[in-house]
Design a protein around this motif. Structure first.
Motif, PDB file in Angstrom:
ATOM      1  N   CYS A  26       0.696  -1.129  -0.030  1.00 18.80           N
ATOM      2  CA  CYS A  26       0.029   0.068  -0.003  1.00 18.80           C
ATOM      3  C   CYS A  26       0.900   1.408  -0.150  1.00 18.80           C
ATOM      4  CB  CYS A  26      -0.971   0.149   1.104  1.00 18.80           C
ATOM      5  SG  CYS A  26      -2.158  -1.010   1.053  1.00 18.80           S
ATOM      6  N   SER A  27       1.980   1.328   0.704  1.00 16.58           N
ATOM      7  CA  SER A  27       2.875   2.376   0.685  1.00 16.58           C
ATOM      8  C   SER A  27       3.512   2.437  -0.459  1.00 16.58           C
ATOM      9  CB  SER A  27       4.008   2.246   1.967  1.00 16.58           C
ATOM     10  OG  SER A  27       3.364   2.126   3.072  1.00 16.58           O
ATOM     11  N   LEU A  28       3.835   1.540  -1.180  1.00 17.13           N
ATOM     12  CA  LEU A  28       4.500   1.604  -2.451  1.00 17.13           C
ATOM     13  C   LEU A  28       3.343   2.318  -3.429  1.00 17.13           C
ATOM     14  CD1 LEU A  28       6.964  -1.378  -2.782  1.00 17.13           C
ATOM     15  CD2 LEU A  28       7.513   0.804  -2.627  1.00 17.13           C
ATOM     16  N   LEU A  29       2.344   1.719  -3.488  1.00 17.88           N
ATOM     17  CA  LEU A  29       1.329   2.183  -4.470  1.00 17.88           C
ATOM     18  C   LEU A  29       0.899   3.635  -4.221  1.00 17.88           C
ATOM     19  CD1 LEU A  29      -0.920   1.523  -6.512  1.00 17.88           C
ATOM     20  CD2 LEU A  29      -2.564   0.755  -4.609  1.00 17.88           C
ATOM     21  N   LEU A  30       0.838   3.865  -3.007  1.00 22.00           N
ATOM     22  CA  LEU A  30       0.433   5.446  -2.551  1.00 22.00           C
ATOM     23  C   LEU A  30       1.710   6.220  -3.008  1.00 22.00           C
ATOM     24  CD1 LEU A  30      -1.201   7.673  -1.311  1.00 22.00           C
ATOM     25  CD2 LEU A  30       0.063   7.139   0.868  1.00 22.00           C
ATOM     26  N   THR A  31       2.813   5.766  -2.920  1.00 19.16           N
ATOM     27  CA  THR A  31       4.186   6.743  -3.546  1.00 19.16           C
ATOM     28  C   THR A  31       4.197   6.906  -4.974  1.00 19.16           C
ATOM     29  OG1 THR A  31       5.370   5.981  -1.805  1.00 19.16           O
ATOM     30  CG2 THR A  31       6.592   6.822  -3.487  1.00 19.16           C
ATOM     31  N   ALA A  32       3.744   5.439  -5.601  1.00 22.45           N
ATOM     32  CA  ALA A  32       3.495   5.574  -7.188  1.00 22.45           C
ATOM     33  C   ALA A  32       2.456   6.530  -7.731  1.00 22.45           C
ATOM     34  CB  ALA A  32       3.546   4.402  -7.552  1.00 22.45           C
ATOM     35  N   VAL A  33       1.242   6.538  -6.666  1.00 24.88           N
ATOM     36  CA  VAL A  33       0.328   7.479  -7.292  1.00 24.88           C
ATOM     37  C   VAL A  33       0.699   8.787  -6.987  1.00 24.88           C
ATOM     38  CG1 VAL A  33      -2.049   8.079  -6.727  1.00 24.88           C
ATOM     39  CG2 VAL A  33      -1.612   5.891  -7.101  1.00 24.88           C
ATOM     40  N   LEU A  35       3.530  10.242  -7.174  1.00 28.35           N
ATOM     41  CA  LEU A  35       4.779  10.822  -8.167  1.00 28.35           C
ATOM     42  C   LEU A  35       4.235  10.848  -9.492  1.00 28.35           C
ATOM     43  CD1 LEU A  35       7.755  11.136  -8.354  1.00 28.35           C
ATOM     44  CD2 LEU A  35       7.687   8.641  -9.064  1.00 28.35           C
ATOM     45  N   ALA A  36       2.953  10.044  -9.629  1.00 29.98           N
ATOM     46  CA  ALA A  36       2.380  10.235 -11.065  1.00 29.98           C
ATOM     47  C   ALA A  36       1.647  11.433 -11.049  1.00 29.98           C
ATOM     48  CB  ALA A  36       1.497   8.834 -11.446  1.00 29.98           C
ATOM     49  N   VAL A  37       0.946  11.713  -9.898  1.00 25.01           N
ATOM     50  CA  VAL A  37       0.074  13.114  -9.898  1.00 25.01           C
ATOM     51  C   VAL A  37       1.171  14.491 -10.048  1.00 25.01           C
ATOM     52  CG1 VAL A  37      -1.132  14.591  -8.425  1.00 25.01           C
ATOM     53  CG2 VAL A  37      -1.758  12.050  -8.626  1.00 25.01           C
ATOM     54  N   GLN A  38       2.159  14.380  -9.455  1.00 19.26           N
ATOM     55  CA  GLN A  38       3.136  15.359  -9.435  1.00 19.26           C
ATOM     56  C   GLN A  38       3.672  15.559 -10.808  1.00 19.26           C
ATOM     57  OE1 GLN A  38       6.143  14.772  -6.334  1.00 19.26           O
ATOM     58  NE2 GLN A  38       4.723  15.306  -4.792  1.00 19.26           N
ATOM     59  N   ILE A  39       3.834  14.440 -11.474  1.00 19.52           N
ATOM     60  CA  ILE A  39       4.526  14.486 -12.885  1.00 19.52           C
ATOM     61  C   ILE A  39       3.414  14.917 -13.816  1.00 19.52           C
ATOM     62  CG2 ILE A  39       5.529  13.179 -14.896  1.00 19.52           C
ATOM     63  CD1 ILE A  39       6.907  11.509 -12.706  1.00 19.52           C
ATOM     64  N   GLY A  40       2.195  14.386 -13.586  1.00 17.85           N
ATOM     65  CA  GLY A  40       1.208  14.967 -14.398  1.00 17.85           C
ATOM     66  C   GLY A  40       0.818  16.482 -14.285  1.00 17.85           C
TER      67      GLY A  40
END
Length: 76
Positions: A26-33, A35-40
């Motif tokens: 869950c922590s890894l998934l939250l981190t990935a999401v 990061l994706a929002v920031q890059i977007g």
């Protein structure tokens, strides 16, 4: 009877291990999401600055509205 106790300990250990793995996933998934929002957001700001500004203003207004209408927390 001792083997039943050992079996119970083994089941509990597997449950604790599974919970720890779930927490890490869950922590890894939250981190990935995040990061994706920031890059977007950066890509949106580079491609369409007025749209990025409008999105940022809507977020700011919603946060201000929420802070103004939420009940106050009393610190005792």
């Amino acid at each position: 009877m001792q083997w039943l106790d050992d079996l119970d300990d083994l089941v509990a250990m597997v449950g604790l291990l599974r919970e720890r793995l779930r927490s890490v996933a869950c922590s890894l998934l939250l981190t990935a999401v995040l990061l994706a929002v920031q890059i977007g957001g950066v890509l949106l700001a580079l491609a369409h600055p007025p749209l990025a500004l409008a999105t940022a203003l809507m977020l700011a207004v919603s946060l201000l509205y929420r802070s103004a209408t939420s009940p106050r927390l009393e610190i005792a």
